[in-house]
Design a protein around this motif. Structure first.
Motif, short mmCIF file in Angstrom:
data_model
loop_
_atom_site.label_atom_id
_atom_site.label_comp_id
_atom_site.label_asym_id
_atom_site.label_seq_id
_atom_site.Cartn_x
_atom_site.Cartn_y
_atom_site.Cartn_z
N VAL A 106 0.10 -1.19 -0.31
CA VAL A 106 -0.37 0.11 0.31
C VAL A 106 0.55 1.57 0.13
O VAL A 106 1.43 1.85 0.54
CB VAL A 106 -0.72 -0.36 1.47
CG1 VAL A 106 -1.47 1.29 1.72
CG2 VAL A 106 -1.80 -0.99 1.17
N VAL A 107 0.66 2.36 -0.95
CA VAL A 107 0.84 3.69 -0.78
C VAL A 107 -0.22 4.27 -0.91
O VAL A 107 -0.74 4.40 -1.56
CB VAL A 107 1.70 3.15 -2.10
CG1 VAL A 107 2.47 5.32 -1.90
CG2 VAL A 107 2.68 3.27 -2.39
N LYS A 108 0.04 5.59 0.38
CA LYS A 108 -0.39 6.37 0.33
C LYS A 108 -0.55 7.83 -0.88
O LYS A 108 0.40 8.37 -0.37
CB LYS A 108 -1.15 7.16 1.58
CG LYS A 108 -2.53 8.25 2.21
CD LYS A 108 -1.83 8.77 3.64
CE LYS A 108 -3.43 9.85 4.19
NZ LYS A 108 -4.47 8.96 4.11
N THR A 109 -1.70 8.47 -1.73
CA THR A 109 -1.25 9.27 -2.02
C THR A 109 -2.87 9.84 -2.80
O THR A 109 -3.69 8.56 -3.12
CB THR A 109 -0.14 9.04 -3.15
OG1 THR A 109 0.05 10.19 -3.97
CG2 THR A 109 -0.47 8.24 -4.57
N LEU A 110 -2.75 10.93 -3.67
CA LEU A 110 -4.28 11.30 -4.04
C LEU A 110 -5.47 11.55 -3.45
O LEU A 110 -6.38 11.64 -3.92
CB LEU A 110 -4.41 10.23 -5.67
CG LEU A 110 -3.54 9.73 -6.62
CD1 LEU A 110 -4.07 8.80 -6.73
CD2 LEU A 110 -2.64 11.10 -7.39
N ASN A 111 -4.73 11.73 -2.22
CA ASN A 111 -6.36 11.72 -0.91
C ASN A 111 -6.38 12.44 -0.59
O ASN A 111 -7.11 13.33 0.32
CB ASN A 111 -5.47 11.09 -0.09
CG ASN A 111 -4.54 10.78 1.10
OD1 ASN A 111 -3.81 11.14 -0.11
ND2 ASN A 111 -4.97 11.78 2.23
N HIS A 112 -5.72 13.94 -1.06
CA HIS A 112 -5.45 15.16 -0.48
C HIS A 112 -6.17 16.69 -0.38
O HIS A 112 -5.87 17.30 -0.23
CB HIS A 112 -4.31 15.84 0.78
CG HIS A 112 -3.38 15.80 0.16
ND1 HIS A 112 -2.66 17.05 -0.14
CD2 HIS A 112 -1.72 15.40 -0.59
CE1 HIS A 112 -1.42 17.49 -1.11
NE2 HIS A 112 -1.58 15.31 -0.56
N LEU A 113 -6.35 15.51 -2.36
CA LEU A 113 -6.53 17.16 -3.03
C LEU A 113 -8.40 16.60 -3.52
O LEU A 113 -8.45 15.58 -3.95
CB LEU A 113 -5.10 17.49 -4.34
CG LEU A 113 -3.85 18.14 -3.94
CD1 LEU A 113 -3.53 17.98 -5.52
CD2 LEU A 113 -3.83 19.71 -3.69
N SER A 114 -8.92 18.05 -3.33
CA SER A 114 -10.31 17.97 -4.23
C SER A 114 -10.11 17.07 -5.23
O SER A 114 -9.48 17.54 -6.25
CB SER A 114 -10.87 18.64 -4.01
OG SER A 114 -10.85 20.20 -4.69
#
Ligand SMILES: NC(=O)c1ccc[n+]([C@@H]2O[C@H](COP(=O)([O-])OP(=O)(O)OC[C@H]3O[C@@H](n4cnc5c(N)ncnc54)[C@H](OP(=O)(O)O)[C@@H]3O)[C@@H](O)[C@H]2O)c1
Length: 209
Positions: A106-114
């Motif tokens: 798992v890699v976390k990204t693409l979550n913090h922009l609308s």
């Protein structure tokens, strides 16, 4: 060097899933996207699989063991309802996702922009208005592959560390929802530990600051 990601599977065909699909198609990737009732087989075999469903649906996801997974989800209690396992400040939501998806990387990204920012604010390298996008993951090679993908989608990747560091760009942080360039975003991530939320997380993790 690891191969670039050329196919993207997206679990979740809502606001953010559709925005990511459009960006990926523009970047020339083969995209398969599915909602809760579609067939999962080809989606979970893509080079990377994006999770774009409400976190309250985590336990309904298909088997993604063996896959490189992008966690684009956030714990948003107004929408998800209170979920005790995501309330513990010692653990990032992506660590819980990774534990629940046994065998996935798992890699976390693409979550913090609308969704709006993803659709409207992707930019070429040369554009001074290009936004930064935080990326966190435990495996450096996986993280590097996802950084290259983020770059191809039109954002400058900013490595935020391991999955535990995902907490630095979750809801309730300065970085969450901020349209910031890479330098500003890196500063926001660095300032996290001096924020109220950062102190709560540090205390819960037993790190006196
Ligand atoms: N909206 C944003 O701007 C934004 C930005 C960044 C991150 N996020 C995060 O992304 C996640 C999704 O948000 P959203 O706004 O895109 O939600 P949304 O518009 O409500 O869409 C959710 C999608 O998930 C699908 N789904 C539910 N269970 C599924 C399953 N087991 N397998 C495959 N698909 C499933 C739903 O399909 P059905 O319709 O068939 O049920 C729907 O297509 C949330 O965690 C959110 O915090 C959202």
């Amino acid at each position: 060097m690891s191969s670039p990601i050329s196919s993207l599977g997206i679990l979740g065909a809502g606001r953010i899933g559709r925005a990511i699909a459009a960006l990926a198609r523009d970047a020339g990737l083969a995209v398969e996207m599915v909602g809760s009732t579609g067939p999962f087989e080809t989606v979970v075999r893509a080079d990377a699989v994006v999770l774009a469903v409400p976190l309250s649906r985590l336990d309904t996801l298909p088997d993604v063991s063996g896959a490189l997974v992008i966690d684009a989800m956030n714990y948003w209690w107004e929408l998800d309802g209170a979920m005790a396992r995501f309330e513990d400040p010692s653990t990032s939501s992506s660590e819980i996702v990774a534990r629940s998806l046994r065998g996935a990387r798992v890699v976390k990204t693409l979550n913090h922009l609308s969704g709006y920012a993803l659709e409207e604010l992707a930019r070429a390298h040369s554009d001074p208005e290009r936004l930064g996008m935080a990326v966190a993951g435990d495996d450096e090679a996986d993280r590097d592959r996802i950084c290259a993908l983020v770059d191809a989608l039109g954002f400058t990747p900013v490595v935020a560390g391991a999955l535990a560091d995902g907490v630095r760009f979750e809801p309730l942080t300065e970085a969450f929802g901020a349209d910031a360039d890479a330098e500003e975003l890196a500063d926001m991530l660095a300032r996290f530990w001096d924020s109220q939320r950062g102190r709560v997380v540090a205390r819960a993790r037993g790190h006196a600051r």
